[in-house]
Each structure stands twice: as structure tokens, then as C-alpha cells.
Write an enzyme that holds these catalytic residues in place. Structure first.
Site, PDB file in Angstrom:
ATOM      1  N   ASP A  99       5.232  -6.283  31.880  1.00 18.84           N
ATOM      2  CA  ASP A  99       6.029  -7.432  31.557  1.00 18.84           C
ATOM      3  C   ASP A  99       5.240  -8.805  31.827  1.00 18.84           C
ATOM      4  O   ASP A  99       4.987  -9.188  32.879  1.00 18.84           O
ATOM      5  CB  ASP A  99       7.394  -7.292  32.327  1.00 18.84           C
ATOM      6  CG  ASP A  99       8.375  -8.368  31.789  1.00 18.84           C
ATOM      7  OD1 ASP A  99       8.316  -8.409  30.424  1.00 18.84           O
ATOM      8  OD2 ASP A  99       9.408  -8.543  32.341  1.00 18.84           O
ATOM      9  N   ASN A 133       7.664  -1.870  38.349  1.00 16.69           N
ATOM     10  CA  ASN A 133       8.474  -1.661  39.340  1.00 16.69           C
ATOM     11  C   ASN A 133       9.775  -1.746  38.698  1.00 16.69           C
ATOM     12  O   ASN A 133      10.954  -1.624  39.652  1.00 16.69           O
ATOM     13  CB  ASN A 133       8.489  -2.922  40.124  1.00 16.69           C
ATOM     14  CG  ASN A 133       8.895  -4.296  39.517  1.00 16.69           C
ATOM     15  OD1 ASN A 133       9.113  -4.194  38.264  1.00 16.69           O
ATOM     16  ND2 ASN A 133       8.631  -5.517  39.893  1.00 16.69           N
ATOM     17  N   ASN A 134      10.275  -1.062  37.531  1.00 22.38           N
ATOM     18  CA  ASN A 134      11.361  -0.865  37.004  1.00 22.38           C
ATOM     19  C   ASN A 134      11.758   0.701  37.277  1.00 22.38           C
ATOM     20  O   ASN A 134      11.401   1.495  36.870  1.00 22.38           O
ATOM     21  CB  ASN A 134      11.550  -1.052  35.544  1.00 22.38           C
ATOM     22  CG  ASN A 134      12.887  -0.591  34.979  1.00 22.38           C
ATOM     23  OD1 ASN A 134      13.559   0.014  35.351  1.00 22.38           O
ATOM     24  ND2 ASN A 134      13.060  -1.384  33.694  1.00 22.38           N
ATOM     25  N   ASP A 190      -0.283  -4.548  35.024  1.00 17.59           N
ATOM     26  CA  ASP A 190       1.104  -4.844  34.744  1.00 17.59           C
ATOM     27  C   ASP A 190       1.571  -5.020  33.640  1.00 17.59           C
ATOM     28  O   ASP A 190       0.917  -5.113  32.682  1.00 17.59           O
ATOM     29  CB  ASP A 190       1.425  -6.220  35.436  1.00 17.59           C
ATOM     30  CG  ASP A 190       2.954  -6.716  35.771  1.00 17.59           C
ATOM     31  OD1 ASP A 190       3.800  -5.648  35.773  1.00 17.59           O
ATOM     32  OD2 ASP A 190       3.415  -7.731  35.608  1.00 17.59           O
TER      33      ASP A 190
END
Length: 92
Positions: A10, A42-43, A8
Site C-alpha cells: 500500500d 499487515n492486513n 510493502d
């Protein structure tokens, strides 16, 4: 059994526009040891190229092939559900 890392970004690699301490060294160690890894996002507004470019600006050596987006996951899911199907996407 193959092992790899799903990372991940961020809050793990960066927070806002700041690189998190140790992130660059961690990714460098993965590359040196030839461990497979993917950065996950997930952006839905950013392409693989956008994400890789941003990581490089922050000092993380990354290429498009190291990025897996939610748009890619959605496309694969839909292709599995209806091979050869089409989709009309509205929104981000």
C-alpha cells in the site's frame, strides 16, 4: 551473501485500487533478473491467495509464494516461543 527485496504494497505498489506508476515494471525486472522478493502486508484479513490474486488483477505477476502476511509472522513467532503450542484467535 543472498540479497532479496521485501516490498510493502500500500503506497508502494498500489494506492487504493490504482497501480503506482513503475510498479509493474519493477516487479517484472526482479523476476527477469531472478531476484528473490516478497510482498509484505499487515492486513490480517487477507490470505496469501487473496493478496496474490489482487496483485494479479492490478497487473503484477505474483504467486502465493511471493506473499508474507502478518498472520504468518505471528504464527512463526508463536511457534518459536512455544513449539507444539496452540492458540485460540479472536478477532481479525
Amino acid at each position: 551473501m543472498a540479497h532479496g527485496f521485501l516490498i510493502d504494497m500500500d503506497g508502494v505498489i498500489y494506492r487504493g485500487s490504482e497501480l503506482i506508476a513503475g510498479a509493474q515494471q519493477f516487479v517484472s525486472a526482479l523476476r527477469q533478473a531472478d531476484h528473490p522478493f516478497l510482498f509484505l502486508t499487515n492486513n490480517s484479513r487477507r490470505t496469501r491467495r487473496d493478496v496474490a490474486t489482487n496483485l494479479c488483477r492490478l497487473g503484477i505477476e505474483a504467486e502465493e509464494r511471493h506473499v508474507f502476511t502478518c498472520a504468518m509472522a505471528t504464527a512463526r513467532f508463536l511457534a518459536h516461543q512455544k513449539p507444539g503450542g496452540t492458540a485460540y484467535v479472536i478477532g481479525e
